[in-house]
Scaffold this active site. Sequence first.
Site, PDB file in Angstrom:
ATOM      1  N   GLU A 256       0.843  -1.185   0.000  1.00 54.43           N
ATOM      2  CA  GLU A 256       0.000   0.000   0.000  1.00 54.43           C
ATOM      3  C   GLU A 256       0.887   1.247   0.000  1.00 54.43           C
ATOM      4  O   GLU A 256       1.784   1.385   0.825  1.00 54.43           O
ATOM      5  CB  GLU A 256      -0.871  -0.019   1.264  1.00 54.43           C
ATOM      6  CG  GLU A 256      -1.585   1.284   1.524  1.00 54.43           C
ATOM      7  CD  GLU A 256      -2.038   1.408   2.979  1.00 54.43           C
ATOM      8  OE1 GLU A 256      -1.736   0.523   3.792  1.00 54.43           O
ATOM      9  OE2 GLU A 256      -2.692   2.413   3.279  1.00 54.43           O
TER      10      GLU A 256
ATOM     11  N   ASP B   2      -0.594  -0.958   6.140  1.00 51.77           N
ATOM     12  CA  ASP B   2      -0.378  -0.419   7.476  1.00 51.77           C
ATOM     13  C   ASP B   2      -1.287  -1.084   8.494  1.00 51.77           C
ATOM     14  O   ASP B   2      -2.365  -1.561   8.159  1.00 51.77           O
ATOM     15  CB  ASP B   2      -0.651   1.096   7.477  1.00 51.77           C
ATOM     16  CG  ASP B   2       0.498   1.853   6.846  1.00 51.77           C
ATOM     17  OD1 ASP B   2       1.625   1.321   6.875  1.00 51.77           O
ATOM     18  OD2 ASP B   2       0.260   2.955   6.315  1.00 51.77           O
TER      19      ASP B   2
ATOM     20  N   ASP C 289      -3.318  -0.017  10.459  1.00 54.53           N
ATOM     21  CA  ASP C 289      -4.371   0.880  10.938  1.00 54.53           C
ATOM     22  C   ASP C 289      -5.671   0.589  10.195  1.00 54.53           C
ATOM     23  O   ASP C 289      -5.751  -0.362   9.421  1.00 54.53           O
ATOM     24  CB  ASP C 289      -3.953   2.350  10.760  1.00 54.53           C
ATOM     25  CG  ASP C 289      -3.644   2.666   9.295  1.00 54.53           C
ATOM     26  OD1 ASP C 289      -4.005   1.850   8.413  1.00 54.53           O
ATOM     27  OD2 ASP C 289      -3.032   3.719   9.035  1.00 54.53           O
TER      28      ASP C 289
ATOM     29  N   ASP D  46      -7.195   2.118   7.775  1.00 52.81           N
ATOM     30  CA  ASP D  46      -7.101   2.184   6.320  1.00 52.81           C
ATOM     31  C   ASP D  46      -6.421   0.943   5.759  1.00 52.81           C
ATOM     32  O   ASP D  46      -6.859   0.392   4.750  1.00 52.81           O
ATOM     33  CB  ASP D  46      -6.308   3.427   5.887  1.00 52.81           C
ATOM     34  CG  ASP D  46      -7.173   4.672   5.928  1.00 52.81           C
ATOM     35  OD1 ASP D  46      -8.408   4.511   6.062  1.00 52.81           O
ATOM     36  OD2 ASP D  46      -6.626   5.787   5.842  1.00 52.81           O
TER      37      ASP D  46
END
Length: 640
Positions: A428, A505, A507, A509
Amino acid sequence: MSKKDTYNAGSISVLEGLEAVRKRPGMYIGSVSRKGLNHLIYEIVDNSVDEHLAGYCSHIEVYLEKDGTATVIDDGRGIPVDMHELGVPAERLVFTTLHAGGKFDDSVYKTSGGLHGVGSSVVNALSEFLDIEISRDGYIHHDRYERGVPCVQLKDGLLPTTGRTKKTGTKVNFLPDGEIFEKTRFQAEEIKSRLHETAYLNPKLTIVFEDRRGEETEHIEYHEEDGIIGFVKDLDKKAEALCDVIYYSGTSEGITVEVAFQYVNEFHENVLGFCNNIYNAEGGTHITGFKTTFTSVMNTYARELGILKEKDANFTGADIRNGMTAVISIKHPAPRFEGQTKTKLDNQDAARAVGKVTGEEVVRWFDRNLEVLKSVLSSAEKAAKIRKTEEKAKTNLLSKQKYSFDSNGKLANCESREPSKCEIFIVEGDSAGGSAKTARDRKYQAILPIRGKILNVEKASIDKVLANAEIKTMINAFGCGFSEGYGNDFDITKLRYDKIIIMADADVDGAHICTLLLTLFYRFMPELIYEGHVYIAMPPLYKAMPSRGKEEYLYDDKALEKYRRRHKGPFTLQRYKGLGEMDAQQLWETTLDPKTRILKRVEIEDARMASDVTEMLMGTDVPPRKAFIYEHAREAQLDV
Ligand code: TSJ
């Protein structure tokens, strides 16, 4: 040689057999990850289900105990304890003889149905200890093994008794061997799902599940009077049903066939096959038998009703199954399995039997329910129209970029062309992608950066999906094409990478991107997941830098907690907000280097899980999606 000597001579090979299981556990239970661990329970429970199928057991209890053991109890006849001709109680043979997965007939001992229940010796070999209590003939008989070796002294070849009882049944308590399994904590969610599935497939059976490990015991009873009708309803619970569940059953060539199906207002088909209560992830002859006959019956109807004119081509099977959820459950006296994971039913008589029963019963049902028939056919008509449009889009798009694999702008491919050694990281963000390109082992690791959020394939039509640059690049890079409801162009043998690793990541997202990618794979390249090629990289959350001693990467908050407890001295803690914050060296150490990185393999165990996962992945609610990703993230396993 006396019979007893025969057994003693044979018992050497018995121990050798169990030793072989301990040496190569993966060969017998698939893997030593949590999936294999849960499998131990299924192997044991299957014996009780066989006893139920034989007509003697109505109640099964499964307990996950505080001490890490599992207990399975049934109210069947109890495993026979009388002396077998080999000079030991029959029970000993059940737990020490390898039954080779039913591949060859075992003259020594056969389970009632001869269906499954072949794995108890494997479970025994892979358990630190296994305790058995058998209630029958007025007594409770006891036996115990440690790592497969019997450790109870027989008296005149018989088991000791520990009390009297009027009941009958079998109880097994075992502890998975920590020397064998990477993880020894059973995963309740998956076990519950499998037990629920078993309850649907055996409507007269009650299965009690208790997770006694937490502060409060979780108690569930699975009893599904409606059988596979209830199963289909459950699978469809989140969708809008277009008709009631249609059910029929019958017997042909000694094979019992049961089918339940329903149409919902969705674009996909979900046809699940079971043989002798075991889910067949790769499908097989029962499924093809159903599909072939159903397609032909419906095309005949379509012509009779004038929905298809003389000049029109037949509907395809996929047109007709558009929106269908189906469960096909057969009982076969001698099933054979093939395929990568040996879950594809191979018996041709199963195709004939399901076909015959389906041919007769579907016609009988639709003759009496013309309204449903018409609505199914009109949805097939719609599907056929869409298919034709999309087929055009597909040929246009694919012909344009068929040979663009190596010249694909963003893909930094690896040098090796040996798929078994190659990996592709889907990264990403461009900056992380850049670092990854510098950091990687160019020989075996390919990097494909993707920008922003990729298309949600559940919400887009196929031509949009295929027009998406990121998705096109991925399909091209993997090399196997893709499968879609309308025909299957996917060929896993062409896969160019052994591991497809999603790197996002840690997180929300990142989790979302992960979800979107998994949805893409699950819908268009499901074999990638079923055959274990898809992984999620687990970048660390923290780096702990003590004033004295070595730096350490910490992969979750639990690890941080542990670190705080272990390290008395001062240390600096760096929190990584994203992959983009790491330099190439750090990225290599934490996420790319096969020696140190942590990968989570994406696994889908059974039909209900698969369906739930898709639901979770497809649904619009954000919370369950997160739950999926995070729940699995915590199970990250060292991939060494
Ligand atoms: F309970 C359990 F899950 F732990 C468990 C139950 C584990 C194992 C390995 C086996 C069984 C089990 C086996 N439950 N019930 C039976 N039944 C027999 O083995 C049995 C009983 C009677 C007769 C008979 O012909 O009289 C035949 C069989 C195969």
